[in-house]
Design a protein around this motif. Sequence first.
Motif: not given
Ligand SMILES: [Mg+2]
Length: 292
Positions: A13, A198, A200, A212-213
Amino acid sequence: MIGLPHVASGKVRDIYELDDKHLLFVTSDRMSAFDVVMAEPIPDKGRVLTALTAFWLDQLAAVAPNHLVSTAVPPQVGTDGEDLEGRVMVVRKAEMLPIECIVRGYLSGSAWAEYQRTQTMHGQKLPAGLRQSEKLPEPVFTPSTKAAEGHDENISFDEAKRLAGAELAEEARRISLEAYQAAADLAAGRGIVIADTKFELGLIDGRLCICDEVLTPDSSRFWPADGWQPGTTPPSFDKQPLRDWLESTGWDKTPPPPALPADVVAATRQRYVEAYERITGRSFADWPGAGR
Ligand SMILES: [Mg+2]
Ligand SMILES: Nc1ncnc2c1ncn2[C@@H]1O[C@H](COP(=O)(O)OP(=O)(O)O)[C@@H](O)[C@H]1O
């Protein structure tokens, strides 16, 4: 060029500052495998990651608020020649927690490595006799540090409380577990196992938000449900054709990577698109800029 101040670039990104409350995330088609970034982009990969993140944030709205404002290219962005359509997110700036909020439903990756050494996962005792890729008795919140450089380190929940504060860590665990469970249930109905993922999280206006993604192949392990078997490493839903080809070349997994043949690039793109279509039930062709 994008006429905005550049804030940071990760492996995938590029982040720009839109104004004092907003960031612009641009997700590229860069592809990494075995921790090395390939020379060739995977066309549309950035759009798939963006489309999936937007889909999941919508699905998870009841679990927690999130940072996403829009996936439209903002009018003030200079787009001459830049391929931005469908790969940008305007997000609220958040004060990120200093931990990565991992949830594991299956025993894989660094957790499997730790289990083999000490029969623990992020310091927590697990039943004996679990096999690689085994489904855990229940999903577990297994945070890690958020290393600015180098590898994140798996930590216990107590350590996460120390780093993020007890109250925020508790809230992060609740959000992460609920989000994982909702997503895993949805994906299971569509033939995909989400082995782990995961998140964030960060504070926006004092509220803990999903940032985040979200639940993409890059932040998660997706397995085809019919390829999962405890005791083996299931194929990666998205990366396997690429990994298999790379292995077949005898490459030593240090840069530079071998040049990818067009059919490997096409097969990898197809997997990303298929993951999106399977999970969302939508046609990727309807996403802005798809196939451009
Ligand atoms: Mg990342
Ligand atoms: N809403 C947000 N506000 C501020 N920072 C964010 C927000 N969402 C994500 N981030 C941060 O932006 C970065 C995303 O960049 P990325 O390209 O994924 O880099 P990385 O290689 O660190 O994963 C991460 O450091 C993440 O914590």
